[in-house]
Design a protein around this motif. Structure first.
Motif, PDB file in Angstrom:
ATOM      1  N   TYR A 157       3.561  -6.195  -0.136  1.00 29.42           N
ATOM      2  CA  TYR A 157       2.734  -5.575   0.897  1.00 29.42           C
ATOM      3  C   TYR A 157       1.745  -4.625   0.246  1.00 29.42           C
ATOM      4  O   TYR A 157       2.077  -3.890  -0.682  1.00 29.42           O
ATOM      5  N   HIS A 192       9.374  -9.816  -1.272  1.00 34.25           N
ATOM      6  CA  HIS A 192       8.406  -9.255  -0.327  1.00 34.25           C
ATOM      7  C   HIS A 192       7.280  -8.572  -1.076  1.00 34.25           C
ATOM      8  O   HIS A 192       7.484  -8.041  -2.165  1.00 34.25           O
ATOM      9  N   GLU A 220       5.887  -1.977   6.497  1.00 37.37           N
ATOM     10  CA  GLU A 220       5.917  -3.381   6.912  1.00 37.37           C
ATOM     11  C   GLU A 220       7.259  -3.653   7.575  1.00 37.37           C
ATOM     12  O   GLU A 220       8.283  -3.653   6.926  1.00 37.37           O
ATOM     13  N   ARG A 221       7.252  -3.916   8.837  1.00 35.98           N
ATOM     14  CA  ARG A 221       8.505  -4.047   9.578  1.00 35.98           C
ATOM     15  C   ARG A 221       9.208  -5.391   9.394  1.00 35.98           C
ATOM     16  O   ARG A 221      10.315  -5.582   9.854  1.00 35.98           O
ATOM     17  N   HIS A 222       8.575  -6.345   8.730  1.00 39.05           N
ATOM     18  CA  HIS A 222       9.158  -7.672   8.580  1.00 39.05           C
ATOM     19  C   HIS A 222       9.927  -7.844   7.277  1.00 39.05           C
ATOM     20  O   HIS A 222      10.149  -8.958   6.850  1.00 39.05           O
ATOM     21  N   TYR A 223      10.318  -6.759   6.636  1.00 37.85           N
ATOM     22  CA  TYR A 223      10.995  -6.864   5.347  1.00 37.85           C
ATOM     23  C   TYR A 223      12.445  -7.304   5.540  1.00 37.85           C
ATOM     24  O   TYR A 223      13.265  -6.560   6.027  1.00 37.85           O
ATOM     25  N   LYS A 224      12.723  -8.557   5.167  1.00 41.77           N
ATOM     26  CA  LYS A 224      14.086  -9.083   5.231  1.00 41.77           C
ATOM     27  C   LYS A 224      14.235 -10.134   4.148  1.00 41.77           C
ATOM     28  O   LYS A 224      13.457 -11.072   4.071  1.00 41.77           O
ATOM     29  N   MET A 235      11.851  -0.462  -1.430  1.00 40.46           N
ATOM     30  CA  MET A 235      12.366  -0.859  -0.116  1.00 40.46           C
ATOM     31  C   MET A 235      12.015   0.175   0.943  1.00 40.46           C
ATOM     32  O   MET A 235      11.677  -0.176   2.071  1.00 40.46           O
ATOM     33  N   GLU A 236      12.060   1.442   0.571  1.00 37.54           N
ATOM     34  CA  GLU A 236      11.668   2.486   1.518  1.00 37.54           C
ATOM     35  C   GLU A 236      10.188   2.354   1.880  1.00 37.54           C
ATOM     36  O   GLU A 236       9.818   2.438   3.051  1.00 37.54           O
ATOM     37  N   LEU A 256       8.349  -0.377   1.751  1.00 34.45           N
ATOM     38  CA  LEU A 256       8.168  -1.589   2.546  1.00 34.45           C
ATOM     39  C   LEU A 256       8.683  -1.418   3.976  1.00 34.45           C
ATOM     40  O   LEU A 256       8.057  -1.870   4.919  1.00 34.45           O
ATOM     41  N   GLN A 257       9.823  -0.769   4.137  1.00 39.14           N
ATOM     42  CA  GLN A 257      10.360  -0.561   5.483  1.00 39.14           C
ATOM     43  C   GLN A 257       9.495   0.394   6.292  1.00 39.14           C
ATOM     44  O   GLN A 257       9.370   0.257   7.498  1.00 39.14           O
ATOM     45  N   THR A 258       8.867   1.348   5.619  1.00 34.72           N
ATOM     46  CA  THR A 258       7.983   2.293   6.302  1.00 34.72           C
ATOM     47  C   THR A 258       6.679   1.636   6.729  1.00 34.72           C
ATOM     48  O   THR A 258       6.167   1.908   7.815  1.00 34.72           O
TER      49      THR A 258
END
Length: 88
Positions: A59, A57, A19-23, A12-13, A15-17
């Motif tokens: 990426y 998700h 790819e900003r669309h992680y939800k 998750m870290e 992906l959040q770093t």
């Protein structure tokens, strides 16, 4: 490139770093990553919603065949856990 085990927080870290669309509101089951020469370059998180596996998700940072390797590894792990299908 090699497939590596990831913890869900580490995935998750990443992906959040990157790819900003992680939800996703699915309950995470497991995460898998890919690395090239020791550098993390992709991740996938597979979760569960209503008793079915769901690819939450995915990426890749542009590595050749990165998405294909991640999809394949995620599907093999999902099948090994007893799921018959994975929702994308």
């Amino acid at each position: 490139m090699e497939i590596v085990a990831l913890t869900i927080p580490a995935a998750m870290e990443f992906l959040q770093t990157n790819e900003r669309h992680y939800k996703s509101d699915a309950k995470p089951l497991f995460a898998i990553g890919i690395s090239h020469e020791g550098v993390m370059c992709g991740a996938v998180v597979v979760g569960e919603r209503s008793g079915e596996a769901e690819l939450c998700h995915i990426y890749s940072v542009g590595e050749y065949q990165g998405y294909t390797i991640l999809y394949g590894a995620a599907w093999r792990a999902t099948k090994a856990m007893g799921y018959k299908k994975m929702i994308l």
